[in-house]
Design an enzyme around this catalytic site. Sequence first.
Site, short mmCIF file in Angstrom:
data_model
loop_
_atom_site.label_atom_id
_atom_site.label_comp_id
_atom_site.label_asym_id
_atom_site.label_seq_id
_atom_site.Cartn_x
_atom_site.Cartn_y
_atom_site.Cartn_z
N ASP A 85 0.85 -1.19 0.00
CA ASP A 85 0.00 0.00 0.00
C ASP A 85 0.89 1.24 0.00
OD1 ASP A 85 -2.31 -1.54 -0.05
OD2 ASP A 85 -2.42 -1.67 2.13
N LYS A 89 0.59 -8.11 -2.56
CA LYS A 89 -0.76 -7.62 -2.89
C LYS A 89 -0.69 -6.18 -3.39
CE LYS A 89 -4.07 -6.41 0.25
NZ LYS A 89 -4.71 -5.18 -0.23
N ASP A 130 -6.10 -6.69 -5.38
CA ASP A 130 -7.20 -6.52 -4.42
C ASP A 130 -8.10 -5.37 -4.87
OD1 ASP A 130 -8.73 -6.73 -2.13
OD2 ASP A 130 -7.24 -5.80 -0.80
N LYS A 168 -11.53 -5.67 -5.06
CA LYS A 168 -12.84 -5.78 -4.39
C LYS A 168 -13.96 -5.33 -5.31
CE LYS A 168 -11.07 -5.14 0.32
NZ LYS A 168 -9.69 -4.65 0.03
N LEU A 169 -14.08 -6.00 -6.45
CA LEU A 169 -15.11 -5.62 -7.43
C LEU A 169 -16.50 -5.83 -6.85
CD1 LEU A 169 -13.58 -7.11 -10.70
CD2 LEU A 169 -13.33 -4.80 -9.77
N HIS A 170 -17.39 -4.90 -7.14
CA HIS A 170 -18.77 -4.96 -6.61
C HIS A 170 -19.65 -4.15 -7.55
CE1 HIS A 170 -21.47 -4.52 -2.77
NE2 HIS A 170 -22.07 -5.16 -3.75
N ASP A 171 -20.30 -4.82 -8.51
CA ASP A 171 -21.12 -4.10 -9.50
C ASP A 171 -22.08 -5.12 -10.10
OD1 ASP A 171 -22.01 -2.18 -11.47
OD2 ASP A 171 -20.08 -1.18 -11.25
N ILE A 172 -22.82 -4.72 -11.11
CA ILE A 172 -23.74 -5.68 -11.74
C ILE A 172 -22.91 -6.73 -12.47
CG2 ILE A 172 -25.63 -4.02 -11.91
CD1 ILE A 172 -24.93 -3.72 -14.90
N PRO A 173 -23.47 -7.93 -12.66
CA PRO A 173 -22.68 -9.03 -13.23
C PRO A 173 -22.00 -8.70 -14.55
CG PRO A 173 -24.70 -9.89 -12.29
CD PRO A 173 -24.82 -8.40 -12.21
N THR A 203 -20.97 -5.85 -15.76
CA THR A 203 -19.84 -4.93 -15.57
C THR A 203 -18.66 -5.66 -14.95
OG1 THR A 203 -21.37 -3.10 -15.33
CG2 THR A 203 -19.16 -2.76 -14.46
N THR A 238 -12.77 -6.09 7.50
CA THR A 238 -12.24 -6.20 8.87
C THR A 238 -12.21 -4.85 9.59
OG1 THR A 238 -10.08 -6.22 7.78
CG2 THR A 238 -10.86 -8.29 8.64
N ARG A 269 -2.52 -8.22 13.27
CA ARG A 269 -1.65 -7.34 14.04
C ARG A 269 -0.82 -8.17 15.01
NH1 ARG A 269 -2.77 -4.63 10.51
NH2 ARG A 269 -3.59 -2.51 10.44
N GLY A 319 -0.27 -5.33 5.99
CA GLY A 319 0.14 -4.09 5.34
C GLY A 319 1.02 -3.25 6.23
N ARG A 320 0.42 -2.38 7.03
CA ARG A 320 1.18 -1.41 7.82
C ARG A 320 2.25 -2.01 8.71
NH1 ARG A 320 -4.38 1.69 8.89
NH2 ARG A 320 -5.03 -0.42 8.33
O1 C5P Z 1 -2.27 -2.20 6.99
P1 C5P Z 1 -3.15 -3.40 7.12
O2 C5P Z 1 -2.42 -4.63 7.61
O3 C5P Z 1 -4.41 -3.12 7.93
O4 C5P Z 1 -3.60 -3.69 5.62
C1 C5P Z 1 -4.60 -4.61 5.31
C2 C5P Z 1 -4.70 -4.72 3.82
O5 C5P Z 1 -5.70 -5.68 3.52
C3 C5P Z 1 -5.12 -3.44 3.12
O6 C5P Z 1 -4.45 -3.41 1.86
C4 C5P Z 1 -6.61 -3.60 2.90
O7 C5P Z 1 -7.05 -2.95 1.74
C5 C5P Z 1 -6.74 -5.11 2.76
N1 C5P Z 1 -8.03 -5.70 3.15
C6 C5P Z 1 -8.59 -5.52 4.38
N2 C5P Z 1 -9.82 -6.07 4.68
C7 C5P Z 1 -10.46 -6.80 3.77
C8 C5P Z 1 -9.87 -7.02 2.53
C9 C5P Z 1 -8.63 -6.46 2.24
O8 C5P Z 1 -8.00 -4.88 5.26
N3 C5P Z 1 -11.61 -7.36 4.07
#
Ligand code: C5P
Length: 222
Positions: free
Chosen positions: A9, A31, A58, A60-65, A67, A113, A171, A200-201
């Site tokens: 990210d 990712k 990643d 996260k597609l969300h639209d009509i089928p 599209t 999440t 975490r 990520g972070r």
């Molecule tokens: O920094 P962090 O560990 O929270 O990053 C989580 C990564 O997972 C982000 O890139 C976020 O877009 C992705 N993600 C998420 N929850 C989801 C799906 C993907 O946090 N349900």
Amino acid sequence: MNPICAALDVKDPAAAERLASRLAGHVGLFKVGLELFLAHGRASVDAIRKFGLPIFLDLKLHDIPQTVERAARGVAELGVDYLTVHASGGSEMIRAARRALPRTKLLAVTALTSLGPDDLDAVGLARDAVPRLARLAVAAGADGVVCAPQEVSALRASLGPGLLLVVPGIRPAGAAPGDQRRTGTPAEAIRAGASILVIGRPLRDASDPAAAADAIAREIAG
Ligand code: C5P
């Protein structure tokens, strides 16, 4: 396989390549998410291909089928290994993505999440939304689902060993949750049956990302 998927990210392909070069050999997948892909498209995927790890797009597609099917055909040309769609887009939308991407692992996001119990109520997701969306996604042809750490063991028990369970909200003990609400440690998620941990972070913001990834791998192994 190393189950750690590093979420790259960052703001541009050069930064993604720099972070990926520090993490290659210490994680199992990379990712590419919305921040990078919306600004730079294909270049963001091409920048990290040379490391030879599976690439998880990643979107996260969300639209009509229709599209989603047409968008997913574009994704097929990128040659990525995993793609996310939202399970709440429904069975027909997931089937449409599946048709367009017969060889890509298709993952369905159940409930983000970042949503805590009150947020789930506020957006109208009932207490059993995660298992319900997971069942729907699998029946429609998804290879796996994205869920929170505390949902893994029930989904693994009900949906079986073959399903990919991809878990963000990870975490390590003591790490800041940021905007994540349904979190867990790497070891908890793996013990519960997670296939892939999206992190990520805790990696991106570490002074030594490779050492942070190695510490997580040791925590999982221990
Ligand atoms: O920094 P962090 O560990 O929270 O990053 C989580 C990564 O997972 C982000 O890139 C976020 O877009 C992705 N993600 C998420 N929850 C989801 C799906 C993907 O946090 N349900």
